[in-house]
Design an enzyme around this catalytic site. Structure first.
Site, PDB file in Angstrom:
ATOM      1  N   THR A  26      -0.248   1.037   6.930  1.00 25.47           N
ATOM      2  CA  THR A  26      -0.236  -0.071   5.966  1.00 25.47           C
ATOM      3  C   THR A  26      -0.122  -1.379   6.739  1.00 25.47           C
ATOM      4  OG1 THR A  26       1.029  -1.158   4.225  1.00 25.47           O
ATOM      5  CG2 THR A  26       2.274   0.295   5.692  1.00 25.47           C
ATOM      6  N   THR A  35       0.855  -1.193   0.000  1.00 23.38           N
ATOM      7  CA  THR A  35       0.000   0.000   0.000  1.00 23.38           C
ATOM      8  C   THR A  35       0.890   1.242   0.000  1.00 23.38           C
ATOM      9  OG1 THR A  35      -1.843  -1.040   1.136  1.00 23.38           O
ATOM     10  CG2 THR A  35      -1.515   1.304   1.612  1.00 23.38           C
TER      11      THR A  35
HETATM   12  N1  ASP Z   1      -3.832  -1.910   4.771  1.00 28.24           N
HETATM   13  C1  ASP Z   1      -4.196  -2.387   3.450  1.00 28.24           C
HETATM   14  C2  ASP Z   1      -5.550  -3.019   3.513  1.00 28.24           C
HETATM   15  O1  ASP Z   1      -5.827  -3.711   4.474  1.00 28.24           O
HETATM   16  C3  ASP Z   1      -3.240  -3.376   2.873  1.00 28.24           C
HETATM   17  C4  ASP Z   1      -1.777  -3.075   3.028  1.00 28.24           C
HETATM   18  O2  ASP Z   1      -1.403  -2.063   3.591  1.00 28.24           O
HETATM   19  O3  ASP Z   1      -0.973  -3.878   2.578  1.00 28.24           O
HETATM   20  O4  ASP Z   1      -6.297  -2.876   2.593  1.00 28.24           O
END
Ligand code: ASP
Length: 302
Positions: A208, A158
């Site tokens: 993230t 992300t």
């Molecule tokens: N936090 C993001 C989500 O849960 C994914 C990520 O940060 O990798 O959609």
């Protein structure tokens, strides 16, 4: 004094991908910093940084190259917030090349804070076919995920940015394809103010990682509240990550205060982040979990 800190996700970043991540981080960070150095706003700086990462096909999970859901559809979430209190977000949007710009449209031109699915897609000025967001990298990742018959969706990469402008305003933005293999319609923490994204007058946060855990811990708001109550920034950041870890989850976050102090913390295996102030800059894929401070008065880049 101006400053920007960005991230390109926390999770597993393969050694072979690290160079692409660092190069992408540097481009995005510098695009944001140029805006600030030219007298631009924190909002404009985070938009410049995040759109640069959304457009990057070699790295990151946002916009082009966003992780597809279990049906192979790229469903993006994004949010932006300014320390003036305004915010905008979109979730499960499938036809926007740059979801963060759509989130900013919601902030500026709608009476709402979050618009999802078909309603969000209908706001896209130049809608694209969803397959345009898939890349050879993400098609291969989905094929591997399906072959391994993973039941748990997987996160990483992300993108997010927090900036402080010359006028002392903060802005935070986060954009993601969400978890690879997520259920259709699943929304993570990124577009939720107080969970994955927050800007107050004193602090900006972008998160993230395993979004469900960040939602349940209300991570960004918890961190900001503790900081407001007088807790030192690195302790507040560490506690925020502890609340995620307590759920058996992991991830990372970036923080920038109105005083120009930067914190980057993660408890995942790796985290990609970068920052730049008038005095220093760094871009790394780090593999030593914990919290690091940089920026004004920390002795690092101050
Ligand atoms: N936090 C993001 C989500 O849960 C994914 C990520 O940060 O990798 O959609």
């Amino acid at each position: 004094m101006v400053a920007i800190v960005i991230h390109g996700g926390a999770g597993r970043i393969d050694a072979a991908d690290k160079a692409a991540y660092v190069a992408g981080l540097e481009r995005a960070r510098d695009a944001g910093f140029e805006v600030l150095a030219g007298g631009g706003t924190a909002v404009a700086a985070v938009l410049a940084a995040v759109t640069t990462m959304e457009d990057d096909e070699q790295a990151f999970n946002a916009g082009t190259g966003g992780s597809p859901n279990r049906d192979g559809v790229v469903q993006c979430d994004a949010a932006i917030m300014s320390s003036d209190g305004s915010s905008g977000a979109v979730a499960a949007v499938t036809r926007a090349r740059n979801p963060i710009l759509l989130a900013d449209e919601v902030r500026l031109r709608s009476p709402h804070a979050l618009i999802v699915g078909a309603g969000a897609d209908a706001l896209v000025a130049e809608p694209i076919g969803n397959a345009e967001l898939l890349t050879p990298r993400t098609r291969a990742a989905l094929a591997r995920w399906r072959e391994a018959q993973h039941e748990r969706p997987e996160g990483s990469a992300t993108v997010g940015a927090v900036a402080l402008d010359e006028a002392g305003m903060l802005a935070a933005a986060t954009s993601t394809g969400g978890l690879l293999g997520k259920w259709p319609g699943r929304v993570g923490d990124a577009p939720l103010v107080g969970a994955g994204t927050l800007a107050t007058r004193r602090v900006g946060v972008s998160c993230t990682g395993d979004g469900e855990a960040f939602i349940r811990a209300v991570t960004a708001k918890g961190l900001a509240d503790r900081f407001d109550a007088g807790m030192e920034l690195s302790a507040a950041t560490r506690l925020a990550l502890d609340e995620v870890a307590a759920q058996g989850a992991n991830g990372g976050l970036i923080v920038l205060t109105a005083d120009g102090v930067i914190a980057c913390g993660f408890n995942a295996r790796d985290m990609a982040y970068a920052w730049r102030t008038g005095e220093g800059a760094e871009a790394v894929v780090a593999s030593e979990p914990g919290v690091r401070l940089a920026g004004v008065a920390t002795g690092v880049g101050s």
